[in-house]
Write an enzyme that holds these catalytic residues in place. Structure first.
Site, PDB file in Angstrom:
ATOM      1  N   ARG A 234      38.483  -2.048 -30.415  1.00 50.53           N
ATOM      2  CA  ARG A 234      38.640  -3.441 -30.007  1.00 50.53           C
ATOM      3  C   ARG A 234      37.295  -3.973 -29.519  1.00 50.53           C
ATOM      4  O   ARG A 234      36.425  -3.212 -29.072  1.00 50.53           O
ATOM      5  CB  ARG A 234      39.671  -3.566 -28.874  1.00 50.53           C
TER       6      ARG A 234
ATOM      7  N   LYS B  83      43.762  -1.019 -23.785  1.00 50.07           N
ATOM      8  CA  LYS B  83      44.737  -1.808 -23.042  1.00 50.07           C
ATOM      9  C   LYS B  83      45.495  -0.930 -22.049  1.00 50.07           C
ATOM     10  O   LYS B  83      45.810   0.221 -22.346  1.00 50.07           O
ATOM     11  CB  LYS B  83      45.719  -2.478 -24.006  1.00 50.07           C
TER      12      LYS B  83
ATOM     13  N   HIS C 293      37.651  -8.529 -34.593  1.00 53.73           N
ATOM     14  CA  HIS C 293      39.020  -8.053 -34.787  1.00 53.73           C
ATOM     15  C   HIS C 293      39.333  -7.868 -36.270  1.00 53.73           C
ATOM     16  O   HIS C 293      40.125  -6.992 -36.639  1.00 53.73           O
ATOM     17  CB  HIS C 293      40.020  -9.035 -34.163  1.00 53.73           C
TER      18      HIS C 293
ATOM     19  N   ARG D 170      38.202  -4.506 -37.248  1.00 51.21           N
ATOM     20  CA  ARG D 170      39.202  -3.513 -36.798  1.00 51.21           C
ATOM     21  C   ARG D 170      40.351  -3.448 -37.802  1.00 51.21           C
ATOM     22  O   ARG D 170      40.822  -2.370 -38.168  1.00 51.21           O
ATOM     23  CB  ARG D 170      39.701  -3.918 -35.414  1.00 51.21           C
TER      24      ARG D 170
ATOM     25  N   HIS E  40      47.536   2.136 -30.422  1.00 49.32           N
ATOM     26  CA  HIS E  40      48.794   1.385 -30.401  1.00 49.32           C
ATOM     27  C   HIS E  40      49.926   2.221 -29.806  1.00 49.32           C
ATOM     28  O   HIS E  40      50.047   3.410 -30.114  1.00 49.32           O
ATOM     29  CB  HIS E  40      49.197   0.954 -31.814  1.00 49.32           C
TER      30      HIS E  40
ATOM     31  N   TYR F  39      48.618  -4.405 -38.932  1.00 53.10           N
ATOM     32  CA  TYR F  39      47.192  -4.383 -39.217  1.00 53.10           C
ATOM     33  C   TYR F  39      46.903  -3.804 -40.599  1.00 53.10           C
ATOM     34  O   TYR F  39      46.028  -4.276 -41.305  1.00 53.10           O
ATOM     35  CB  TYR F  39      46.456  -3.513 -38.188  1.00 53.10           C
TER      36      TYR F  39
END
Length: 327
Positions: free
Chosen positions: A183, A207, A273, A276, A299, A308
């Site tokens: 990210r 995250k 992004h 990614r 994830h 994605y």
């Protein structure tokens, strides 16, 4: 008829005759009413409500970056709509969205972000019983071309992006992003000392402050090594070109990638992004298991990874022929 409406009607009837009204006449009308001046806080308590909402979301575990985005969008709304939260109407919301569209000229994706933020905020107020009606209940989401917006770079487009890089900082940045799948926020916080150049790996904090190992390509390692030779200082992995060589902030990295894509003449809106997403798509088409890609991207749910990673028709046909057609 409520008291406020009744008072308005009586005053209207009194003034409509065109005859000057005495203080005694007004006093006679108002004697049955209790009148108080509405304070500024009562008129617009949105700023206070926003503060409480962000506090609740922080307890829920939202990152500082997300909270900052929420605060910026909500404070912009509060400055535009000078009302208490309970008095905000659906028309107020529609007017604000029109303002963002027609005056601020925001793109549909940015407009949808504002809509999502307002929906979450007023939904929370309604759940907390701070407002009786949710003004966002009739506001629909925009119809966005999500598939087109996240379409990965092709092999040819990626090569054009590489060819357009100027200097080893740009080359190292593009190679690291597209080969690690990191990210933007994860790359921005990395230091040179974090990298294991021999093992071509680095641990990043994603995250929810969750740490995970990611890997980068041989080409990325070579570009990073060349960049480290030419750079003049700083501890960050990617730093500014001027003293005191501070680590590049996310916005600066975005601007660099955008400039490279413009030099490459790519029609797509290229951003970190998208690189990614390109990593995930190319890995899937190369035969990597989706659960491995899930771990590399950080994830929680594999369904997020599947958004994605888009498999090409050729890969699907190859997989079918390999596992089904020959049997």
């Amino acid at each position: 008829m409520n008291a406020k409406t009744e008072l308005a009607k009586r005053l209207s009837e009194t003034f409509s005759g065109g005859t000057p009204v005495t203080a005694e006449a007004l006093a006679a009308i108002l004697k049955d009413y209790s009148i108080t001046k509405e304070s500024d806080e009562q008129r617009s308590d949105l700023h206070r409500r926003i503060k409480y909402y962000l506090g609740a979301k922080r307890i829920d575990g939202l990152s500082d970056k997300t909270l900052g985005n929420y605060r910026c969008n909500l404070e912009m709304f509060a400055a535009r709509v000078n009302k208490s939260a309970a008095k905000v109407t659906t028309d107020d919301i529609r007017g604000y969205i029109s303002y963002l569209d027609e005056t601020r000229h925001l793109k549909d994706t940015s407009l949808q972000t504002h809509i999502n933020t307002l929906r979450a905020f007023f939904g929370w107020l309604h759940t907390e019983e701070k407002i009786k009606k949710n003004p966002m209940s009739k506001i629909k989401s925009l119809k966005l071309d999500k598939k087109g917006a996240r379409q990965a770079l092709t092999v040819e487009e990626l090569e054009r992006l590489r060819d357009a890089c100027q200097g080893y900082r740009e080359k190292a940045l593009v190679e690291f992003l597209v080969s690690s799948g990191c990210r933007l926020s994860e790359v921005a916080q990395l230091n040179v000392s974090d990298l294991d150049l021999v093992g071509r790996t680095v641990r990043v904090v994603g995250k929810g402050d969750k740490e995970r190992p990611v890997y980068f390509s041989v080409r990325a390692r070579l570009m990073v090594q060349e960049y480290m030779v030419s750079r003049k200082g700083g501890t960050g992995l990617f730093v500014s070109s001027k003293s005191p060589y501070e680590p590049l902030k996310p916005r600066a990295i975005q601007r660099i990638i955008r400039a490279i894509s413009e030099r490459a003449g790519l029609e797509k809106h290229v951003h970190p992004h998208l690189l990614r997403h390109t990593f995930a798509t190319h890995a899937l088409n190369g035969g990597m298991d989706v659960t491995v890609i899930q771990k590399l991207l950080g994830h929680e749910d594999v369904s997020t990874t599947q958004i994605y990673a888009e498999m090409s028709d050729e890969t699907i046909k190859h997989q079918y022929n390999k596992y089904v057609a020959a049997n």
